[in-house]
Design an enzyme around this catalytic site. Sequence first.
Site, PDB file in Angstrom:
ATOM      1  N   HIS A 268       0.891  -1.129  -0.113  1.00 32.15           N
ATOM      2  CA  HIS A 268      -0.160  -0.032  -0.009  1.00 32.15           C
ATOM      3  C   HIS A 268       0.760   1.243   0.019  1.00 32.15           C
ATOM      4  O   HIS A 268       1.567   1.296  -0.870  1.00 32.15           O
ATOM      5  CB  HIS A 268      -0.910   0.050   1.134  1.00 32.15           C
ATOM      6  CG  HIS A 268      -2.215   0.712   1.244  1.00 32.15           C
ATOM      7  ND1 HIS A 268      -2.317   1.782   0.183  1.00 32.15           N
ATOM      8  CD2 HIS A 268      -2.881   1.083   2.201  1.00 32.15           C
ATOM      9  CE1 HIS A 268      -3.546   2.161   0.725  1.00 32.15           C
ATOM     10  NE2 HIS A 268      -4.063   1.885   1.809  1.00 32.15           N
ATOM     11  N   HIS A 307      -2.165  -2.366  -9.860  1.00 27.40           N
ATOM     12  CA  HIS A 307      -3.072  -1.577  -8.839  1.00 27.40           C
ATOM     13  C   HIS A 307      -4.239  -2.424  -8.829  1.00 27.40           C
ATOM     14  O   HIS A 307      -4.686  -3.157  -9.940  1.00 27.40           O
ATOM     15  CB  HIS A 307      -3.392   0.003  -9.349  1.00 27.40           C
ATOM     16  CG  HIS A 307      -4.001   0.535  -8.248  1.00 27.40           C
ATOM     17  ND1 HIS A 307      -5.587   0.476  -8.025  1.00 27.40           N
ATOM     18  CD2 HIS A 307      -3.489   1.456  -7.282  1.00 27.40           C
ATOM     19  CE1 HIS A 307      -5.551   1.417  -7.057  1.00 27.40           C
ATOM     20  NE2 HIS A 307      -4.390   1.738  -6.690  1.00 27.40           N
ATOM     21  N   ASP A 363       2.882   5.648  -6.427  1.00 23.43           N
ATOM     22  CA  ASP A 363       4.024   5.408  -5.831  1.00 23.43           C
ATOM     23  C   ASP A 363       5.327   5.479  -6.357  1.00 23.43           C
ATOM     24  O   ASP A 363       6.361   5.272  -5.864  1.00 23.43           O
ATOM     25  CB  ASP A 363       3.914   4.216  -4.474  1.00 23.43           C
ATOM     26  CG  ASP A 363       3.033   4.593  -3.594  1.00 23.43           C
ATOM     27  OD1 ASP A 363       2.944   5.365  -3.073  1.00 23.43           O
ATOM     28  OD2 ASP A 363       1.890   3.600  -3.320  1.00 23.43           O
TER      29      ASP A 363
HETATM   30  N1  CMC Z   1       5.393  -6.378 -10.524  1.00 23.45           N
HETATM   31  C1  CMC Z   1       4.968  -7.802 -10.896  1.00 23.45           C
HETATM   32  N2  CMC Z   1       3.985  -8.447 -11.308  1.00 23.45           N
HETATM   33  C2  CMC Z   1       3.014  -7.836 -10.611  1.00 23.45           C
HETATM   34  C3  CMC Z   1       2.985  -6.607  -9.781  1.00 23.45           C
HETATM   35  C4  CMC Z   1       4.081  -5.888  -9.839  1.00 23.45           C
HETATM   36  N3  CMC Z   1       4.136  -4.780  -9.281  1.00 23.45           N
HETATM   37  N4  CMC Z   1       1.524  -6.414  -9.470  1.00 23.45           N
HETATM   38  C5  CMC Z   1       1.185  -7.462  -9.793  1.00 23.45           C
HETATM   39  N5  CMC Z   1       1.668  -8.367 -10.633  1.00 23.45           N
HETATM   40  C6  CMC Z   1       1.115  -9.532 -11.203  1.00 23.45           C
HETATM   41  C7  CMC Z   1       0.786 -10.798 -10.188  1.00 23.45           C
HETATM   42  O1  CMC Z   1       2.010 -11.260  -9.900  1.00 23.45           O
HETATM   43  C8  CMC Z   1      -0.026 -11.242 -10.741  1.00 23.45           C
HETATM   44  O2  CMC Z   1       0.436 -12.040 -11.686  1.00 23.45           O
HETATM   45  P1  CMC Z   1      -0.203 -13.652 -12.151  1.00 23.45           P
HETATM   46  O3  CMC Z   1      -1.551 -13.356 -12.680  1.00 23.45           O
HETATM   47  O4  CMC Z   1       0.766 -14.328 -13.243  1.00 23.45           O
HETATM   48  O5  CMC Z   1      -0.085 -14.289 -10.922  1.00 23.45           O
HETATM   49  C9  CMC Z   1      -1.006 -10.187 -11.359  1.00 23.45           C
HETATM   50  O6  CMC Z   1      -0.095  -9.348 -11.847  1.00 23.45           O
HETATM   51  C10 CMC Z   1      -2.145  -9.704 -10.670  1.00 23.45           C
HETATM   52  O7  CMC Z   1      -1.636  -9.144  -9.613  1.00 23.45           O
HETATM   53  P2  CMC Z   1      -2.448  -9.418  -8.174  1.00 23.45           P
HETATM   54  O8  CMC Z   1      -1.264  -9.635  -7.159  1.00 23.45           O
HETATM   55  O9  CMC Z   1      -3.317 -10.391  -8.143  1.00 23.45           O
HETATM   56  O10 CMC Z   1      -3.036  -7.953  -7.955  1.00 23.45           O
HETATM   57  P3  CMC Z   1      -3.737  -7.293  -6.647  1.00 23.45           P
HETATM   58  O11 CMC Z   1      -4.588  -6.565  -7.123  1.00 23.45           O
HETATM   59  O12 CMC Z   1      -3.995  -8.262  -5.575  1.00 23.45           O
HETATM   60  O13 CMC Z   1      -2.493  -6.378  -6.256  1.00 23.45           O
HETATM   61  C11 CMC Z   1      -1.161  -4.354  -6.032  1.00 23.45           C
HETATM   62  C12 CMC Z   1      -2.232  -5.076  -6.371  1.00 23.45           C
HETATM   63  C13 CMC Z   1      -1.043  -3.203  -5.908  1.00 23.45           C
HETATM   64  C14 CMC Z   1      -0.939  -5.039  -4.319  1.00 23.45           C
HETATM   65  C15 CMC Z   1       0.051  -5.215  -6.606  1.00 23.45           C
HETATM   66  O14 CMC Z   1      -0.094  -4.705  -7.877  1.00 23.45           O
HETATM   67  C16 CMC Z   1       1.204  -4.903  -5.968  1.00 23.45           C
HETATM   68  O15 CMC Z   1       2.015  -5.655  -5.377  1.00 23.45           O
HETATM   69  N6  CMC Z   1       2.101  -3.651  -6.635  1.00 23.45           N
HETATM   70  C17 CMC Z   1       3.516  -3.233  -6.290  1.00 23.45           C
HETATM   71  C18 CMC Z   1       3.343  -2.384  -4.734  1.00 23.45           C
HETATM   72  C19 CMC Z   1       2.779  -1.201  -5.153  1.00 23.45           C
HETATM   73  O16 CMC Z   1       3.217  -0.559  -5.933  1.00 23.45           O
HETATM   74  N7  CMC Z   1       1.743  -0.872  -4.236  1.00 23.45           N
HETATM   75  C20 CMC Z   1       1.235   0.384  -4.364  1.00 23.45           C
HETATM   76  C21 CMC Z   1      -0.341   0.318  -4.652  1.00 23.45           C
HETATM   77  S1  CMC Z   1      -0.834   2.089  -5.359  1.00 23.45           S
HETATM   78  C22 CMC Z   1      -0.875   3.111  -3.939  1.00 23.45           C
HETATM   79  C23 CMC Z   1      -1.464   2.477  -2.701  1.00 23.45           C
HETATM   80  O17 CMC Z   1      -2.287   1.674  -2.667  1.00 23.45           O
HETATM   81  O18 CMC Z   1      -0.994   2.584  -1.657  1.00 23.45           O
END
Ligand code: CMC
Length: 431
Positions: A268, A307, A363
């Site tokens: 987050h 996201h 971010d």
């Molecule tokens: N780098 C590489 N792969 C990713 C990333 C990433 N940053 N984010 C998602 N994926 C992949 C993930 O591994 C999955 O792949 P597969 O379908 O092969 O298993 C697919 O994309 C879907 O991802 P998810 O984890 O199911 O997506 P989610 O909605 O549960 O997670 C998230 C959203 C923001 C937690 C995630 O994208 C992430 O961890 N990003 C990096 C951390 C980040 O930048 N967070 C800030 C978010 S914006 C500001 C805020 O909310 O505070």
Amino acid sequence: MKKDGLTIVDNRTDETYEVPFHKGTIRAMDLRKIKTGPDDFGLMTYDPAFMNTASCHSAITYIDGDKGILRYRGYPIEQLAEHCTFLEVAYLLLEGELPNQAQLKTWIDNITHHTMLHESTKHFLEGFRYDAHPMAMFISTVAALATNYPEARHVHDAETRRLQIYRLIGKVPTIAAYTYRHGLGFPYVYPDNDLGYSENFLNMLWKMAEAKYQANPVLARALDILFILHADHEQNCSANVMRSVGSSQADPFVATAAAAAALSGPLHGGANEEVLKMIDEIGSKDRVPAYIEGIKAGKGKLMGFGHRVYKNYDPRARIIKETAERVFEITGKNPKLDIALELERIALEDEYFIKRKLYPNVDFYSGIIYQAMGFNPDMFTVLFAIPRTAGWLAQWEEMVSDPEQKIARPRQIYTGHEERKVVPMAEREAK
Ligand code: CMC
């Protein structure tokens, strides 16, 4: 004739049920009537991480993740960032409308009146170790405000709620600045109520021996814009915590501290700090392709990318990128920007990121600006928490005033043991 709603046939019983639509959803409680017999609890939904569950009605923030749209109370984020100050936007989030001049003056007076911390809070902060993480100090100190304002527990009294809202929005920059100066061993600087919200924050951070601190107007405006961009983001992890803790009628100080705790995680708001660590780890532009290959091979995530809601460019990231240019004219370019731009360029052309609709989020670039302004990465999430406090409070106020909201209490699918007997200690076998 077409019917409005769902017709569900339970194949276990051959019973048919009519479930009406409610604003593009179905009410989960309408499924409870689907039972195999009188002793059956009734059908529930299973939705870990709320992937497809609306937990409230809300009129505060609108996001269209596919189109990359973000609006507060109907106003596009781009227009708010261009024309408004952070305190105007905080008013908008909490009151529903942009203030006129007189309303804004009263609002600013009310917030400014509460920027000071009780001396006991200052002493409380002094108790932290010199190397305590600023976000951990921030969370604890916001919670500790509850000890100074016990009347905050009267959450059903609108006037009392309003007073705590002024206090929280007024005091979070002061707490944030104190956590920063604590780490440096510098004396705390009291708020200067002649200054605007962001300027006063810069004053409490950077003032040394000068009689009056003069903030650079470009940097103060850039910070104000960053505050606007971070002010609310509908039902994200921390807003959900704010509502959830608030639903037990806990006071807003501890609820805000809990929301800030949720924000601190690297998935987050903690991501901005992680982005800088990642860029440092990459070290130079030429190492970006290998780093991306590592991510694709499952070695961690590209921080600041992806996201839950945005499946298009995060509109906040675009505005931050533009703001960065103005900041760099004053501070000089942060050399890390080149690595970030290269990461973005390669990722946006790569099949892995295209297929998963992974774009830079808020971010990704914010830390690069914060660092150019002089902040260490461990302050970045605190900088996110200051404006988000206004959003959390708007979400809390809406929740408390919503007659449909009750204490948040999800159900579970129990997967543990059936009933069993406790074996006395002497008879238990070694595992
Ligand atoms: N780098 C590489 N792969 C990713 C990333 C990433 N940053 N984010 C998602 N994926 C992949 C993930 O591994 C999955 O792949 P597969 O379908 O092969 O298993 C697919 O994309 C879907 O991802 P998810 O984890 O199911 O997506 P989610 O909605 O549960 O997670 C998230 C959203 C923001 C937690 C995630 O994208 C992430 O961890 N990003 C990096 C951390 C980040 O930048 N967070 C800030 C978010 S914006 C500001 C805020 O909310 O505070």
